[in-house]
Enzyme design. Structure first.
Site, mmCIF file in Angstrom:
data_model
loop_
_atom_site.group_PDB
_atom_site.id
_atom_site.type_symbol
_atom_site.label_atom_id
_atom_site.label_comp_id
_atom_site.label_asym_id
_atom_site.label_seq_id
_atom_site.Cartn_x
_atom_site.Cartn_y
_atom_site.Cartn_z
ATOM 1 N N ASN A 3 41.252 37.543 27.774
ATOM 2 C CA ASN A 3 41.826 38.987 28.394
ATOM 3 C C ASN A 3 42.450 38.708 29.623
ATOM 4 O OD1 ASN A 3 40.417 40.511 26.451
ATOM 5 N ND2 ASN A 3 38.448 40.305 27.687
ATOM 6 N N ASN B 224 21.953 39.122 28.837
ATOM 7 C CA ASN B 224 21.621 39.538 30.232
ATOM 8 C C ASN B 224 20.499 40.524 30.084
ATOM 9 O OD1 ASN B 224 23.027 41.655 29.701
ATOM 10 N ND2 ASN B 224 24.794 41.506 30.881
ATOM 11 N N GLY C 257 20.769 38.491 36.735
ATOM 12 C CA GLY C 257 21.584 38.622 38.011
ATOM 13 C C GLY C 257 21.091 37.882 39.210
ATOM 14 N N ASP D 171 29.500 34.244 32.952
ATOM 15 C CA ASP D 171 30.052 33.275 32.115
ATOM 16 C C ASP D 171 30.072 32.076 33.013
ATOM 17 O OD1 ASP D 171 30.778 35.129 30.403
ATOM 18 O OD2 ASP D 171 32.864 35.622 31.614
ATOM 19 N N ALA E 142 29.860 31.525 42.480
ATOM 20 C CA ALA E 142 31.149 32.131 41.834
ATOM 21 C C ALA E 142 31.231 33.575 42.432
ATOM 22 C CB ALA E 142 31.275 32.136 40.613
ATOM 23 N N ARG F 293 33.323 34.421 45.580
ATOM 24 C CA ARG F 293 34.746 34.221 45.504
ATOM 25 C C ARG F 293 35.191 35.228 44.689
ATOM 26 N NH1 ARG F 293 34.719 27.887 43.799
ATOM 27 N NH2 ARG F 293 33.677 27.135 45.999
HETATM 28 O O1 RIB Z 1 32.476 38.367 31.484
HETATM 29 C C1 RIB Z 1 33.645 38.832 32.235
HETATM 30 C C2 RIB Z 1 34.851 39.087 31.447
HETATM 31 O O2 RIB Z 1 34.400 40.165 30.724
HETATM 32 C C3 RIB Z 1 35.879 39.490 32.176
HETATM 33 O O3 RIB Z 1 36.851 38.353 32.508
HETATM 34 C C4 RIB Z 1 36.818 40.488 31.217
HETATM 35 O O4 RIB Z 1 37.863 40.159 30.508
HETATM 36 C C5 RIB Z 1 35.559 40.750 30.212
HETATM 37 O O5 RIB Z 1 36.117 40.205 29.078
#
Ligand code: RIB
Length: 308
Positions: free
Chosen positions: A9, A182, A221, A251, A281, A284
């Site tokens: 995305n 999660n 989290g 991610d 992460a 930032r």
């Molecule tokens: O996990 C984060 C992602 O979820 C974002 O980068 C966004 O594109 C959504 O898919």
């Protein structure tokens, strides 16, 4: 190598003091865009953290598609498994960040929704070169199922991050060596509302029972993770940091955790490494832009840092 089957995305960010209520307009600032998508973010994290990675996915024949592929290539990810669609735009995510660093995300899946089981089959050779396959639920379920089946046939480690949540069959979950939800996804997969560590533990047991998957890790989290595995079952606290943008932190955790697993690191240490990468992460901005290198995570872990 690790093959990721997942989404791309273009993330479109706006910052605001507070989220708008339904029907309300609020002022925002600092519009920017950056490559994202759960699959692409996880592939980027694997590569940046030192594990060769490939991705199978779909993007449009458009400027966002060009930019997202160029960005992943620059990170060292093989993108030859990505199909271009001329009739569907690339996936796009509208992301609003509030002053507390929380986010609201609306995704138009676009080309991600066109990924088929046949596209996965066509890149069977990537599986043959891999040690693990990672999938999420941001591409159609048949593509996820095909990926997990092919990986099982090739005797690879199979990891499912069931995000964003969609109902999935027990048969699909049965193809996983690891399920990593999660709190929210764990709640929906198990029917146990995850609000704290004891409820995360209960949800993990229910997920294991319904899936026959031997290893479940619930990400919490800032509170770290709950691990339920034959090697270790228990809570691992997170690290205390000042969060400015949590987009893609999950991610980053997955990519970092999997780099360690394929290196043979035991789950508890792998999860600690993942928590550290995610903690860096969130300090930032951006999803892929915020992912640290392996060297940064190792150096960070050597400093005495407070856990939550
Ligand atoms: O996990 C984060 C992602 O979820 C974002 O980068 C966004 O594109 C959504 O898919």
């Amino acid at each position: 190598m690790v093959t990721v089957v997942g989404s791309f995305n273009m993330d479109l960010f706006i910052e605001t003091e507070r989220f708008a209520a339904p029907g309300e307009a609020v002022h925002g600032r600092n519009f920017r865009r950056a490559p994202g998508g759960k699959g692409a973010n996880q592939a980027c994290a694997l590569a940046r953290l030192g594990t060769p990675a490939a991705i199978i996915g779909a993007v449009g024949q458009d400027a966002f598609g060009d930019e997202m592929l160029a960005n992943l290539k620059a990170a060292g990810v093989s993108v030859r498994g990505v199909v271009r669609r001329s009739d569907t735009p690339s996936g796009t995510a509208m992301i609003v960040l509030d002053a507390a660093g929380q986010n609201q995300i609306v995704v138009a899946n676009g080309a991600n929704d066109t990924l088929t089981a046949a596209d996965i089959e066509q890149h069977r050779d990537l599986f043959m070169q891999s040690r693990a396959v990672v999938a999420q639920l941001e591409t159609p379920i048949p593509s996820v199922e095909a990926a997990l089946r092919l990986a099982r046939e090739a005797r690879l480690l199979t990891i499912l991050n069931p995000a964003p949540f969609r109902p999935v069959s027990d048969a699909l979950l049965h193809l996983c060596d690891w399920i990593i939800p999660n709190e929210n996804e764990a709640t929906k997969l198990s029917g146990v509302e995850v609000r704290d560590i004891p409820t995360a533990a209960r949800a993990a047991v229910v997920i294991k029972l319904r899936s026959a998957c031997p290893r479940v890790l619930v990400t919490l989290g800032a509170n770290g993770v709950w691990l339920d595995t034959p090697e270790f079952t228990g809570h691992l606290p997170g690290f205390k940091v000042e969060a400015v943008d949590t987009v893609g932190a999950g991610d980053t955790f997955i990519g970092a955790f999997v780099t360690q697993l394929v290196d043979g690191v035991e789950p508890r240490r792998a999860a600690r490494f993942g928590c550290a990468a995610a903690a860096i992460a969130v300090t930032r901005r951006g999803a892929q832009a915020s992912i640290p290198t392996r060297h940064e995570v190792e150096a960070w872990l050597k400093q005495p840092g407070p856990t939550v």
